[in-house]
Write a protein that holds these residues in place. Structure first.
Motif, PDB file in Angstrom:
ATOM      1  N   PHE A  46       0.852  -1.196   0.000  1.00 18.71           N
ATOM      2  CA  PHE A  46       0.000   0.000   0.000  1.00 18.71           C
ATOM      3  C   PHE A  46       0.885   1.242   0.000  1.00 18.71           C
ATOM      4  O   PHE A  46       1.708   1.423   0.899  1.00 18.71           O
ATOM      5  N   HIS A  47       0.723   2.060  -1.033  1.00 20.07           N
ATOM      6  CA  HIS A  47       1.449   3.325  -1.124  1.00 20.07           C
ATOM      7  C   HIS A  47       0.497   4.474  -1.430  1.00 20.07           C
ATOM      8  O   HIS A  47       0.899   5.473  -2.014  1.00 20.07           O
ATOM      9  N   GLY A  48      -0.748   4.311  -1.085  1.00 22.77           N
ATOM     10  CA  GLY A  48      -1.713   5.378  -1.299  1.00 22.77           C
ATOM     11  C   GLY A  48      -1.975   5.675  -2.770  1.00 22.77           C
ATOM     12  O   GLY A  48      -2.342   6.799  -3.116  1.00 22.77           O
ATOM     13  N   GLY A  49      -1.762   4.692  -3.643  1.00 23.50           N
ATOM     14  CA  GLY A  49      -1.986   4.901  -5.073  1.00 23.50           C
ATOM     15  C   GLY A  49      -0.857   5.614  -5.794  1.00 23.50           C
ATOM     16  O   GLY A  49      -0.979   5.934  -6.983  1.00 23.50           O
TER      17      GLY A  49
END
Length: 508
Positions: free
Chosen positions: A378-381
């Motif tokens: 997960f990298h915030g998109g």
């Protein structure tokens, strides 16, 4: 998320290290490079640069009036400027090749891109580092559960080891980075080609302009001399009572008006000469002025014309735009690869001892071998957004490439039509100059005989002056547009053996 796996008990660490690295290299070589594979844009499907086919141009008498015709070629002559048969121009261009700062900057930028490529290529190989250390330290017994004052714990530690790390390029991120940097090297190489082409075109253009201004100055001075003679004649006639004083005033006004043309022409000549000095890498105050004249330049009778589809492989600005498109395509692969796990292998082998003499003894040998997997969860998109940005950048580069091609074809079409119109214009100017000269001679003869007024003479002088200057300008324009054709077709100095460049090995 990062997963680390450490193997602690192999009997032969060197063999395990070699085996792990070999497996990693094999995996990287066998792995696919994600992202699109670049496809070179297809050339435009067109059979002619202009709607109407070009043919032989008109001709007229006098220097530079020969007809020009087009010859089908695959490449432009390397040293095309020599077709003007001017030793002065040849020497000036060679000097500029050696001294022009813009060329030197372009060459340095190309070297920078090549060095950056070598640096990026290093990412494909294992990184090996040697480490030597010497430490003297004191520790407290409390660190190991003893009393604080339990005695002195001072000792030395010496170490020597070699460490190896390797990032397995399983998904081709490094290879795409290398591809992008190689495209950047190509881009800078074509920028260097464009710099040479621009320099040659500018030098030739300013040389022609200087010759044109010099010819216009000479023509104007001749007209001034004729008008001064006419004024002397009118003043003598006025003293003899043959003409009125108003004729004298009109003759003086005409002479003064003609003299006003000299200063702007001399200023334009100075600017052209200063530009030539600057392009040659000289300060205007130190430069030996080269006196170019139109008579010293030969108009090429045969002009090259290539198949339109070949233009995209000849013009450096189109090739540079293609390289930029290639780099943008590779950057998509880099962005996509960052969305996949990254695998790293590492290992070290060495010795550590409290006495330097014990280094490399069997009991002092140490080693470690490890592997890690870094998988984005997960990298915030952010990763997906960077991929979309790379795709958008590719679309922008594609549009810029198409615009560059359209502009190039329009330039060639413009200059082809200009060459035809230049020849027709020069022919018309020659007729106009001849007619104006005869009209002036007749008006002066009739004025002496008292058959016409002095206004008729002034009108004829003005028409001749305009026709003379128009002829010189039309002649110079033929030379300028001939130069523009070679530039519009992409030049070609880099395609010929023996052409001057420190990058002869980079010829296309």
């Amino acid at each position: 998320m990062q997963l680390a796996i450490t193997i602690m008990t192999p009997p032969r660490p060197q063999k395990w290290l070699r085996t792990a690295l070999a497996v990693g290299v094999a995996g990287a070589l066998a792995g696919c490079a994600v992202g699109p594979d670049f496809q070179r844009p297809a050339p435009p499907e067109v059979n002619s640069f202009t709607r109407q086919p070009v043919g032989k141009t008109a001709s007229t008498s006098g220097h530079g009036g020969k007809a020009q015709h087009f010859v089908q070629v695959k490449q432009i002559k390397a040293d095309w400027w020599r077709l003007f048969h001017s030793k002065q121009l040849d020497a000036l261009i060679q000097q500029a090749f050696n001294q022009n700062p813009s060329l030197q900057a372009a060459e340095a930028t190309l070297k920078e891109a090549q060095a950056n490529l070598a640096a990026v290529e290093g990412g494909l190989y294992p990184q090996v580092n040697a480490n030597l250390s010497a430490t003297r330290q004191k520790i407290s017994g409390a660190q190991f559960g003893g009393a604080v004052g339990g005695g002195s714990h001072i000792f030395d530690i010496y170490g020597a080891s070699v460490g190896v790390s390797y990032n397995a390029d399983v998904f081709g991120g490094v290879r795409r980075s290398i591809e992008a940097q190689q495209a950047q090297v190509d881009y800078q190489r074509y920028q260097l080609h464009a710099a040479y082409l621009t320099l040659i075109g500018n030098l030739t253009g300013y040389a022609i302009n200087a010759a044109s201004y010099r010819a216009q100055i000479k023509a104007t001075e001749n007209i001034i001399q004729a008008e001064e003679n006419q004024l002397n004649l009118v003043e003598a006639q006025e003293k003899a009572g043959a003409v009125s004083y108003s004729d004298v005033l009109q003759a003086r006004a005409q002479l003064a008006a003609t003299r006003t043309r000299l200063a702007p022409l001399r200023q334009s000549l100075s600017v052209a000469e200063h530009q030539l000095a600057t392009l040659a890498g000289e300060l205007p105050g130190n430069w030996q002025v080269t006196h170019f004249t139109l008579q010293d330049l030969t108009l090429p009778g045969e002009l090259p014309l290539m198949v339109p589809s070949q233009l995209v492989h000849q013009r450096p600005d189109i090739l540079a735009a293609e390289s930029a498109l290639h780099a943008a395509s590779a950057q998509i692969g880099v962005a996509v690869a960052n969305e996949y796990p990254q695998i790293s292998l590492s290992g070290s082998y060495g010795s550590q001892a409290t006495d330097i003499g014990d280094l490399f003894n069997a009991p002092s040998m140490i080693w470690n071998l490890g592997a890690s997997l870094l998988a984005p969860i997960f990298h915030g998109g952010a990763l997906r957004a960077r991929t979309e940005a790379a795709r958008a950048a590719f679309q922008a580069a594609a549009a810029q490439y198409r615009q560059t091609v359209l502009t190039a074809f329009a330039q060639v079409a413009d200059v082809l039509r200009a060459l035809e119109n230049d020849a027709a214009s020069l022919k018309a100017q020659q007729v106009a100059r001849s007619a104006a000269q005869k009209s002036l001679q007749l008006a002066r003869t009739q004025y002496k005989a008292g058959a016409v007024s002095f206004v008729t003479v002034l009108t004829a002088e003005q028409q001749y002056a305009n026709a003379q200057l128009g002829y010189v300008q039309a002649l110079a324009q033929r030379y300028l547009d001939t130069t523009s054709l070679f530039s519009a077709l992409g030049g070609g100095w880099w395609s010929g053996a023996g052409s001057h460049s420190s990058h002869n090995g980079d010829k296309e």
